[in-house]
Design a protein around this motif. Structure first.
Motif, PDB file in Angstrom:
ATOM      1  N   VAL A  66      12.802   4.678 -52.031  1.00  0.00           N
ATOM      2  CA  VAL A  66      14.066   4.052 -51.674  1.00  0.00           C
ATOM      3  C   VAL A  66      14.906   4.968 -50.785  1.00  0.00           C
ATOM      4  O   VAL A  66      15.599   4.520 -49.885  1.00  0.00           O
ATOM      5  CB  VAL A  66      14.838   3.688 -52.960  1.00  0.00           C
ATOM      6  CG1 VAL A  66      16.188   3.104 -52.642  1.00  0.00           C
ATOM      7  CG2 VAL A  66      14.026   2.729 -53.798  1.00  0.00           C
ATOM      8  N   HIS A  67      14.813   6.271 -51.010  1.00  0.00           N
ATOM      9  CA  HIS A  67      15.639   7.239 -50.283  1.00  0.00           C
ATOM     10  C   HIS A  67      14.924   7.830 -49.079  1.00  0.00           C
ATOM     11  O   HIS A  67      15.257   8.919 -48.632  1.00  0.00           O
ATOM     12  CB  HIS A  67      16.057   8.368 -51.231  1.00  0.00           C
ATOM     13  CG  HIS A  67      16.775   7.879 -52.437  1.00  0.00           C
ATOM     14  ND1 HIS A  67      18.019   7.296 -52.386  1.00  0.00           N
ATOM     15  CD2 HIS A  67      16.409   7.862 -53.749  1.00  0.00           C
ATOM     16  CE1 HIS A  67      18.397   6.947 -53.594  1.00  0.00           C
ATOM     17  NE2 HIS A  67      17.440   7.277 -54.445  1.00  0.00           N
ATOM     18  N   ARG A  68      13.965   7.128 -48.525  1.00  0.00           N
ATOM     19  CA  ARG A  68      13.140   7.680 -47.439  1.00  0.00           C
ATOM     20  C   ARG A  68      13.945   8.103 -46.219  1.00  0.00           C
ATOM     21  O   ARG A  68      13.622   9.079 -45.575  1.00  0.00           O
ATOM     22  CB  ARG A  68      12.036   6.701 -47.059  1.00  0.00           C
ATOM     23  CG  ARG A  68      12.537   5.398 -46.474  1.00  0.00           C
ATOM     24  CD  ARG A  68      11.388   4.417 -46.218  1.00  0.00           C
ATOM     25  NE  ARG A  68      11.869   3.102 -45.922  1.00  0.00           N
ATOM     26  CZ  ARG A  68      12.131   2.167 -46.815  1.00  0.00           C
ATOM     27  NH1 ARG A  68      11.956   2.420 -48.088  1.00  0.00           N
ATOM     28  NH2 ARG A  68      12.581   0.993 -46.459  1.00  0.00           N
ATOM     29  N   HIS A  69      15.018   7.387 -45.919  1.00  0.00           N
ATOM     30  CA  HIS A  69      15.819   7.746 -44.741  1.00  0.00           C
ATOM     31  C   HIS A  69      16.551   9.073 -44.951  1.00  0.00           C
ATOM     32  O   HIS A  69      16.655   9.874 -44.026  1.00  0.00           O
ATOM     33  CB  HIS A  69      16.814   6.631 -44.410  1.00  0.00           C
ATOM     34  CG  HIS A  69      16.146   5.325 -44.112  1.00  0.00           C
ATOM     35  ND1 HIS A  69      15.392   5.116 -42.979  1.00  0.00           N
ATOM     36  CD2 HIS A  69      16.088   4.181 -44.820  1.00  0.00           C
ATOM     37  CE1 HIS A  69      14.902   3.896 -42.990  1.00  0.00           C
ATOM     38  NE2 HIS A  69      15.317   3.299 -44.094  1.00  0.00           N
ATOM     39  N   LEU A 127      13.881  11.833 -44.732  1.00  0.00           N
ATOM     40  CA  LEU A 127      13.524  12.049 -43.329  1.00  0.00           C
ATOM     41  C   LEU A 127      14.621  12.822 -42.610  1.00  0.00           C
ATOM     42  O   LEU A 127      14.342  13.758 -41.857  1.00  0.00           O
ATOM     43  CB  LEU A 127      13.262  10.715 -42.633  1.00  0.00           C
ATOM     44  CG  LEU A 127      12.841  10.770 -41.180  1.00  0.00           C
ATOM     45  CD1 LEU A 127      11.561  11.581 -41.001  1.00  0.00           C
ATOM     46  CD2 LEU A 127      12.647   9.369 -40.635  1.00  0.00           C
ATOM     47  N   PHE A 128      15.864  12.468 -42.869  1.00  0.00           N
ATOM     48  CA  PHE A 128      16.976  13.202 -42.266  1.00  0.00           C
ATOM     49  C   PHE A 128      16.980  14.654 -42.732  1.00  0.00           C
ATOM     50  O   PHE A 128      17.240  15.567 -41.954  1.00  0.00           O
ATOM     51  CB  PHE A 128      18.311  12.525 -42.594  1.00  0.00           C
ATOM     52  CG  PHE A 128      19.485  13.203 -41.961  1.00  0.00           C
ATOM     53  CD1 PHE A 128      19.751  13.039 -40.616  1.00  0.00           C
ATOM     54  CD2 PHE A 128      20.311  14.023 -42.709  1.00  0.00           C
ATOM     55  CE1 PHE A 128      20.825  13.676 -40.012  1.00  0.00           C
ATOM     56  CE2 PHE A 128      21.384  14.667 -42.121  1.00  0.00           C
ATOM     57  CZ  PHE A 128      21.643  14.494 -40.777  1.00  0.00           C
ATOM     58  N   GLY A 129      16.678  14.877 -44.014  1.00  0.00           N
ATOM     59  CA  GLY A 129      16.605  16.241 -44.542  1.00  0.00           C
ATOM     60  C   GLY A 129      15.538  17.054 -43.831  1.00  0.00           C
ATOM     61  O   GLY A 129      15.755  18.219 -43.484  1.00  0.00           O
ATOM     62  N   LEU A 130      14.374  16.465 -43.594  1.00  0.00           N
ATOM     63  CA  LEU A 130      13.311  17.161 -42.852  1.00  0.00           C
ATOM     64  C   LEU A 130      13.740  17.452 -41.421  1.00  0.00           C
ATOM     65  O   LEU A 130      13.476  18.531 -40.888  1.00  0.00           O
ATOM     66  CB  LEU A 130      12.034  16.321 -42.847  1.00  0.00           C
ATOM     67  CG  LEU A 130      11.167  16.399 -44.072  1.00  0.00           C
ATOM     68  CD1 LEU A 130      10.049  15.356 -44.008  1.00  0.00           C
ATOM     69  CD2 LEU A 130      10.577  17.782 -44.235  1.00  0.00           C
ATOM     70  N   GLU A 183       9.287  12.206 -34.016  1.00  0.00           N
ATOM     71  CA  GLU A 183       8.586  13.488 -33.933  1.00  0.00           C
ATOM     72  C   GLU A 183       8.220  14.005 -35.321  1.00  0.00           C
ATOM     73  O   GLU A 183       7.104  14.459 -35.547  1.00  0.00           O
ATOM     74  CB  GLU A 183       9.457  14.535 -33.232  1.00  0.00           C
ATOM     75  CG  GLU A 183       9.609  14.353 -31.754  1.00  0.00           C
ATOM     76  CD  GLU A 183      10.564  15.371 -31.167  1.00  0.00           C
ATOM     77  OE1 GLU A 183      10.180  16.002 -30.166  1.00  0.00           O
ATOM     78  OE2 GLU A 183      11.675  15.555 -31.709  1.00  0.00           O
ATOM     79  N   VAL A 184       9.159  13.905 -36.242  1.00  0.00           N
ATOM     80  CA  VAL A 184       8.915  14.402 -37.593  1.00  0.00           C
ATOM     81  C   VAL A 184       7.841  13.562 -38.274  1.00  0.00           C
ATOM     82  O   VAL A 184       6.925  14.099 -38.909  1.00  0.00           O
ATOM     83  CB  VAL A 184      10.220  14.416 -38.419  1.00  0.00           C
ATOM     84  CG1 VAL A 184       9.946  14.772 -39.867  1.00  0.00           C
ATOM     85  CG2 VAL A 184      11.212  15.398 -37.813  1.00  0.00           C
ATOM     86  N   LEU A 185       7.900  12.243 -38.107  1.00  0.00           N
ATOM     87  CA  LEU A 185       6.891  11.386 -38.729  1.00  0.00           C
ATOM     88  C   LEU A 185       5.504  11.622 -38.133  1.00  0.00           C
ATOM     89  O   LEU A 185       4.503  11.559 -38.838  1.00  0.00           O
ATOM     90  CB  LEU A 185       7.292   9.915 -38.598  1.00  0.00           C
ATOM     91  CG  LEU A 185       8.455   9.486 -39.488  1.00  0.00           C
ATOM     92  CD1 LEU A 185       8.872   8.053 -39.179  1.00  0.00           C
ATOM     93  CD2 LEU A 185       8.104   9.644 -40.951  1.00  0.00           C
TER      94      LEU A 185
END
Length: 123
Positions: free
Chosen positions: A57-60, A63-66, A82-84
């Motif tokens: 649920v918190h994937r966004h 992803l922002f954290g990465l 790029e991160v994905l």
């Protein structure tokens, strides 16, 4: 050949030996090294932000954290694509199961009620 100058010797090896990169390949070597550094930093970031949370649920937020972790590490911004793509080099996110702990809190339904103290303060 007597007229040819000898290659310079550095640290006991000749400059043309396999231990030293040729000047023309120095830029490709630094690109490879920076790519390895990027992958290592990504793997360090995945310790804090596990791939299972990229499906939850918190994937966004994950992803922002990465993205922020990599930005701080390298001093430049990274897009989510790029991160994905980097994560995809190590994990196939289609087969990564979402974190079950996150799903439990959304499957438990409770009727919402304001606390009694809310009504006591209005009166």
């Amino acid at each position: 050949m007597a007229g040819d100058p000898k290659p310079e010797q550095q640290d006991g090896t000749f400059a043309q030996s396999p231990c030293h990169a040729l000047p023309s390949s120095a830029s490709s070597l630094s690109k490879e090294q920076s790519h390895v550094d990027l992958e290592l930093k990504l793997l360090e970031g995945l310790e804090k932000y596990p791939p299972a949370k990229l499906q939850g649920v918190h994937r966004h937020f994950v992803l922002f954290g990465l993205m922020e972790y990599l930005r701080r590490s390298f001093g430049r911004g990274f897009s989510s694509d790029e991160v994905l793509q980097l994560v995809d080099r190590f994990y196939n996110l289609e087969y990564v199961k979402p974190d079950d702990d996150e799903m439990e809190c959304f499957t438990q339904l409770e009727e919402f009620r304001l606390p009694q103290t809310y009504f006591d303060e209005e009166a």
